[in-house]
Design an enzyme around this catalytic site. Structure first.
Site, PDB file in Angstrom:
ATOM      1  N   CYS A   1      -0.860   2.292  -4.085  1.00 51.03           N
ATOM      2  CA  CYS A   1      -1.572   3.556  -4.238  1.00 51.03           C
ATOM      3  C   CYS A   1      -0.610   4.702  -3.948  1.00 51.03           C
ATOM      4  CB  CYS A   1      -2.753   3.625  -3.278  1.00 51.03           C
ATOM      5  SG  CYS A   1      -4.090   2.473  -3.658  1.00 51.03           S
TER       6      CYS A   1
ATOM      7  N   HIS B   1       0.868  -1.169   0.000  1.00 51.69           N
ATOM      8  CA  HIS B   1       0.000   0.000   0.000  1.00 51.69           C
ATOM      9  C   HIS B   1       0.904   1.218   0.000  1.00 51.69           C
ATOM     10  CE1 HIS B   1      -3.494  -2.450   0.794  1.00 51.69           C
ATOM     11  NE2 HIS B   1      -2.828  -3.053   1.764  1.00 51.69           N
TER      12      HIS B   1
END
Length: 397
Positions: free
Chosen positions: A266, A223
């Site tokens: 992300c 992430h």
């Protein structure tokens, strides 16, 4: 879903669902056992199914999302709390007053964090005469999913090799197959804290066999936020800091050698929306722009890098529940297709951009645009493998 649930709320729930994997869903099912009918939980296949059940029982509403925030907090998906307008600290403050997960269920879940695969088998063996066989099977499946392999965020001695998330495991496995097919020496490390990531970069920086290699390639699945990735401890690590270990000054053995970094993460919270245009412009030939630059007596310290980001700064990246991340799918597919044709890496990544750019989510409202950045001074072309690509080989799974 209920008619009075707004489109924005549905999109929030779908976005959370897209960031959860099978092990997360199993954990949510277990924590909801005291709140939802067991028979209905048995048929759950996705987080959306759980959200629907919670809404049907009025535990989850557009104006009250705390229970979902509590569940995400319990399974340590702290980065997803922001999508509901919460932080880890804010949830902690409200738990005493608004918490719905029973202390008993919390205790069992926390105990499961320290149960190894071998211990689980022993527990099942001891319970054979006390629980129906079907129930034991369900316990085995649910608790094994809760214990092992959640997004690389947990540690635990000899459990580390088995702690891989399904979607990340698929993506990592595909990358390993493709890079092995390309003749690369593949080394993998998983489930690292932010400090362990930094330590690993320093270890790689000083590897003695760099002098015998033609290039260095690092792939990270995690992430992230703008310019950084998360370790399993939810602490951020700067991508620039990771790359800085391999500059010509810091790692002389890699001077003048290509250093490629592919980051699946992300880079923010924003969602790219589709824009519809007429296809009336020709795509220019990029070959004339990719001229080799003659070598000189010295080179810039940060020369010969390539950074392939899954998405542009500030935006989220997406994945298919079964097939994995859009970016990794496209990268593996285009490498297998275009390396045998002798295409250079920038041409391949341009095709990756085109592939990912054509993809859209289930509602047709979300897009993704990868972003390569580079200081390469020459074309980078993989040697053409003699074997067929992995996609054409028989796989035993």
């Amino acid at each position: 879903m209920e008619d009075d649930v707004s489109l924005k709320f549905r999109q929030q729930l779908l976005l959370i669902d897209e960031n959860l994997v099978a092990e997360d869903v199993a954990a949510l099912k277990f924590l909801c056992t005291d709140l939802l009918p067991f028979k209905k939980l048995e048929s759950v296949e996705s987080a959306v199914d759980i959200f629907q059940l919670l809404m049907a029982e009025e535990y989850l509403k557009e104006e009250d999302t705390f229970l979902l925030a509590e569940l995400l907090y319990r399974i340590k998906c702290h980065s997803l709390l922001r999508k509901l307008g919460y932080t880890k600290e804010k949830v902690q403050e409200c738990l005493h007053e608004k918490g719905r997960v029973s202390p008993y269920r919390q205790m069992l879940y926390e105990l499961s964090e320290n149960i190894t695969n071998e211990m689980l088998k022993d527990i099942i063996f001891l319970l054979q005469n006390y629980l129906p066989k079907r129930r034991i099977t369900l316990v085995c499946e649910e608790r094994a999913n809760c214990v092992f392999g959640r997004k690389g965020r947990r540690s635990g001695g000899n459990r580390r090799k088995s702690m891989k998330i399904n979607c990340y495991k698929r993506a990592k496995g595909e990358l390993e197959r493709v890079f092995t097919w390309l003749g690369l020496d593949v080394r993998t490390y998983t489930d690292l804290t932010s400090q362990e990531i930094k330590d690993l970069m320093r270890t790689w920086q000083h590897l003695q066999d760099h002098k015998d290699r033609d290039c260095f390639i690092c792939c990270i699945l995690s992430h992230g936020e703008s310019g950084a990735i998360y370790g399993k401890d939810e602490e951020l690590v700067s991508i620039r800091m990771i790359m800085s270990h391999f500059t010509a000054k810091q790692c002389p053995q890699l001077a003048e050698k290509p250093k490629l970094f592919f980051i699946q993460a992300c880079q923010g919270k924003e969602i790219q929306c589709p824009v519809y245009v007429e296809a009336d412009a020709r795509i220019p030939d990029l070959s004339s722009m990719q001229q080799s630059i003659s070598a000189s007596e010295s080179i810039p310290e940060e020369a010969d890098f390539l950074l392939g980001m899954a998405t542009i700064d500030g935006y989220v990246s997406f994945r298919h529940v079964q097939q994995g991340a859009w970016y990794i799918q496209a990268l593996c597919s285009k490498l297998q297709l275009l390396v045998p044709r002798g295409e250079d890496i920038l041409s391949i990544l341009t095709e990756v951009n085109e592939d990912v750019g054509r993809r859209v989510d289930r509602l047709g409202t979300k897009k993704q645009m990868p972003q390569p950045a580079y200081t390469l001074r020459r074309k980078f072309i993989f040697p053409i493998p003699t074997d067929p690509p992995p996609s054409q080989q028989h796989r035993g799974f």
